[in-house]
Motif scaffolding. Structure first.
Motif, PDB file in Angstrom:
ATOM      1  N   HIS A  76       0.813  -1.221   0.000  1.00  0.00           N
ATOM      2  CA  HIS A  76       0.000   0.000   0.000  1.00  0.00           C
ATOM      3  C   HIS A  76       0.851   1.278   0.000  1.00  0.00           C
ATOM      4  CE1 HIS A  76       0.962  -0.723   4.179  1.00  0.00           C
ATOM      5  NE2 HIS A  76       0.569   0.498   4.496  1.00  0.00           N
ATOM      6  N   ARG A  77       2.133   1.122  -0.306  1.00  0.00           N
ATOM      7  CA  ARG A  77       3.036   2.283  -0.381  1.00  0.00           C
ATOM      8  C   ARG A  77       3.423   2.556  -1.828  1.00  0.00           C
ATOM      9  NH1 ARG A  77       5.638   2.815   4.819  1.00  0.00           N
ATOM     10  NH2 ARG A  77       3.846   2.833   6.223  1.00  0.00           N
ATOM     11  N   CYS A  78       3.847   3.763  -2.068  1.00  0.00           N
ATOM     12  CA  CYS A  78       4.242   4.206  -3.405  1.00  0.00           C
ATOM     13  C   CYS A  78       5.561   3.554  -3.832  1.00  0.00           C
ATOM     14  CB  CYS A  78       4.379   5.717  -3.390  1.00  0.00           C
ATOM     15  SG  CYS A  78       4.873   6.421  -4.951  1.00  0.00           S
ATOM     16  N   ALA A  79       5.593   3.003  -5.028  1.00  0.00           N
ATOM     17  CA  ALA A  79       6.830   2.424  -5.567  1.00  0.00           C
ATOM     18  C   ALA A  79       7.750   3.540  -6.031  1.00  0.00           C
ATOM     19  CB  ALA A  79       6.504   1.495  -6.729  1.00  0.00           C
ATOM     20  N   SER A  80       9.012   3.458  -5.633  1.00  0.00           N
ATOM     21  CA  SER A  80       9.970   4.487  -6.040  1.00  0.00           C
ATOM     22  C   SER A  80      10.821   4.042  -7.225  1.00  0.00           C
ATOM     23  CB  SER A  80      10.866   4.866  -4.862  1.00  0.00           C
ATOM     24  OG  SER A  80      11.501   3.728  -4.333  1.00  0.00           O
ATOM     25  N   HIS A  81      10.920   2.735  -7.450  1.00  0.00           N
ATOM     26  CA  HIS A  81      11.687   2.192  -8.571  1.00  0.00           C
ATOM     27  C   HIS A  81      10.957   0.984  -9.148  1.00  0.00           C
ATOM     28  CE1 HIS A  81      14.794   4.234  -6.147  1.00  0.00           C
ATOM     29  NE2 HIS A  81      15.290   4.548  -7.323  1.00  0.00           N
ATOM     30  N   LEU A  82      11.084   0.798 -10.449  1.00  0.00           N
ATOM     31  CA  LEU A  82      10.533  -0.392 -11.098  1.00  0.00           C
ATOM     32  C   LEU A  82      11.576  -1.493 -11.010  1.00  0.00           C
ATOM     33  CD1 LEU A  82       8.284  -1.713 -12.750  1.00  0.00           C
ATOM     34  CD2 LEU A  82       9.424  -0.863 -14.813  1.00  0.00           C
ATOM     35  N   VAL A  83      11.238  -2.562 -10.311  1.00  0.00           N
ATOM     36  CA  VAL A  83      12.160  -3.680 -10.117  1.00  0.00           C
ATOM     37  C   VAL A  83      11.802  -4.783 -11.111  1.00  0.00           C
ATOM     38  CG1 VAL A  83      12.976  -5.418  -8.484  1.00  0.00           C
ATOM     39  CG2 VAL A  83      12.495  -3.101  -7.694  1.00  0.00           C
ATOM     40  N   THR A  84      12.770  -5.140 -11.950  1.00  0.00           N
ATOM     41  CA  THR A  84      12.528  -6.164 -12.974  1.00  0.00           C
ATOM     42  C   THR A  84      13.579  -7.270 -12.945  1.00  0.00           C
ATOM     43  OG1 THR A  84      13.782  -4.921 -14.624  1.00  0.00           O
ATOM     44  CG2 THR A  84      11.408  -4.493 -14.511  1.00  0.00           C
ATOM     45  N   ASN A  85      14.388  -7.300 -11.909  1.00  0.00           N
ATOM     46  CA  ASN A  85      15.417  -8.343 -11.812  1.00  0.00           C
ATOM     47  C   ASN A  85      15.038  -9.337 -10.713  1.00  0.00           C
ATOM     48  OD1 ASN A  85      15.807  -6.340  -9.856  1.00  0.00           O
ATOM     49  ND2 ASN A  85      17.970  -6.791  -9.672  1.00  0.00           N
ATOM     50  N   GLY A  86      15.911 -10.289 -10.453  1.00  0.00           N
ATOM     51  CA  GLY A  86      15.615 -11.315  -9.451  1.00  0.00           C
ATOM     52  C   GLY A  86      14.398 -12.125  -9.878  1.00  0.00           C
ATOM     53  N   PRO A  87      13.519 -12.458  -8.932  1.00  0.00           N
ATOM     54  CA  PRO A  87      12.333 -13.243  -9.295  1.00  0.00           C
ATOM     55  C   PRO A  87      11.352 -12.453 -10.160  1.00  0.00           C
ATOM     56  CG  PRO A  87      12.183 -12.537  -7.025  1.00  0.00           C
ATOM     57  CD  PRO A  87      13.562 -12.169  -7.501  1.00  0.00           C
ATOM     58  N   TYR A  88      11.504 -11.130 -10.175  1.00  0.00           N
ATOM     59  CA  TYR A  88      10.631 -10.287 -10.984  1.00  0.00           C
ATOM     60  C   TYR A  88      10.925 -10.431 -12.476  1.00  0.00           C
ATOM     61  CZ  TYR A  88       9.210  -8.413  -6.550  1.00  0.00           C
ATOM     62  OH  TYR A  88       8.712  -8.306  -5.279  1.00  0.00           O
ATOM     63  N   ARG A  89      11.982 -11.139 -12.838  1.00  0.00           N
ATOM     64  CA  ARG A  89      12.235 -11.472 -14.243  1.00  0.00           C
ATOM     65  C   ARG A  89      11.250 -12.524 -14.728  1.00  0.00           C
ATOM     66  NH1 ARG A  89      18.385 -13.108 -13.984  1.00  0.00           N
ATOM     67  NH2 ARG A  89      17.600 -13.702 -11.965  1.00  0.00           N
ATOM     68  N   TYR A  90      10.732 -13.341 -13.814  1.00  0.00           N
ATOM     69  CA  TYR A  90       9.905 -14.490 -14.177  1.00  0.00           C
ATOM     70  C   TYR A  90       8.430 -14.290 -13.879  1.00  0.00           C
ATOM     71  CZ  TYR A  90      14.646 -16.225 -13.875  1.00  0.00           C
ATOM     72  OH  TYR A  90      16.000 -16.367 -14.020  1.00  0.00           O
ATOM     73  N   THR A  91       8.115 -13.481 -12.865  1.00  0.00           N
ATOM     74  CA  THR A  91       6.733 -13.224 -12.479  1.00  0.00           C
ATOM     75  C   THR A  91       6.633 -11.816 -11.927  1.00  0.00           C
ATOM     76  OG1 THR A  91       4.910 -13.874 -11.012  1.00  0.00           O
ATOM     77  CG2 THR A  91       7.135 -14.349 -10.240  1.00  0.00           C
ATOM     78  N   ARG A  92       5.529 -11.144 -12.230  1.00  0.00           N
ATOM     79  CA  ARG A  92       5.357  -9.783 -11.726  1.00  0.00           C
ATOM     80  C   ARG A  92       4.895  -9.777 -10.269  1.00  0.00           C
ATOM     81  NH1 ARG A  92       2.438  -8.776 -16.928  1.00  0.00           N
ATOM     82  NH2 ARG A  92       0.578  -8.340 -15.733  1.00  0.00           N
ATOM     83  N   ASN A  93       4.501 -10.914  -9.743  1.00  0.00           N
ATOM     84  CA  ASN A  93       3.974 -10.990  -8.386  1.00  0.00           C
ATOM     85  C   ASN A  93       4.590 -12.141  -7.590  1.00  0.00           C
ATOM     86  OD1 ASN A  93       1.742  -8.891  -8.429  1.00  0.00           O
ATOM     87  ND2 ASN A  93       1.293 -10.101 -10.261  1.00  0.00           N
ATOM     88  N   PRO A  94       5.900 -12.156  -7.409  1.00  0.00           N
ATOM     89  CA  PRO A  94       6.516 -13.300  -6.735  1.00  0.00           C
ATOM     90  C   PRO A  94       6.129 -13.432  -5.263  1.00  0.00           C
ATOM     91  CG  PRO A  94       8.150 -11.594  -7.103  1.00  0.00           C
ATOM     92  CD  PRO A  94       6.908 -11.176  -7.840  1.00  0.00           C
TER      93      PRO A  94
END
Length: 157
Positions: A76-94
């Motif tokens: 419920h907090r504001c995202a400051s950076h778009l994270v696309t590495n780690g498990p976020y490479r495979y799923t948007r909701n790890p």
């Protein structure tokens, strides 16, 4: 500035949704007991343990990746950076996927089959209540970068 820019929502719904799904499964187990066939006890224990371990590893990896990316881990907090590495490479909701795998693993380990449909219900409700709104928030914050990310990475798996 649009309504989604500051934060996705004011209340952290996803953990509450998963907690309610677990409580619903427990209530169903009490009122309508269901059992998993006892034919392959070792296989079900191994599967449940594997799912639970996978959930823990995935959840910790996802949280660590968000921390390393210097953005919030709170839904419920504001995202400051778009994270696309780690498990976020495979799923948007790890993290939500980890919650789902944990519910399924516990359902198998504890021989509570109601946890399996409850996990599916939690995925559906989380998608409708939280994920879509989070995606609108990320789209408003990161625009084309988020659109490219969505095209290359599945929402769940």
């Amino acid at each position: 500035m649009n309504a989604y820019r500051s934060k996705p929502f004011t209340f952290p719904w996803p953990p509450i949704i998963y907690a309610l799904a677990v409580l619903a499964a427990l209530a169903l187990q009490l009122c309508c007991p269901a059992e998993i066939p006892d034919t392959h006890f070792w296989l079900s224990n191994a599967t449940g343990t594997l799912l639970l371990l996978l959930a823990v590893v995935l959840g910790v990896w996802a949280l660590r990746t968000l921390k390393d990316g210097q953005t919030t881990v709170l839904p419920h907090r504001c995202a400051s950076h778009l994270v696309t590495n780690g498990p976020y490479r495979y799923t948007r909701n790890p993290i939500y996927l980890a919650h789902t795998l944990a519910m399924a693993g516990l359902g198998i380990l504890l021989e509570m089959p109601w946890l399996l449909p409850a996990a599916v219900a939690a995925v559906i409700v989380t998608t409708l209540v939280a994920v879509r709104r989070e995606e609108l928030h990320l789209l408003s914050r990161f625009g084309c970068d988020f659109e490219r990310y969505c095209r290359s990475t599945a929402r769940w798996i």
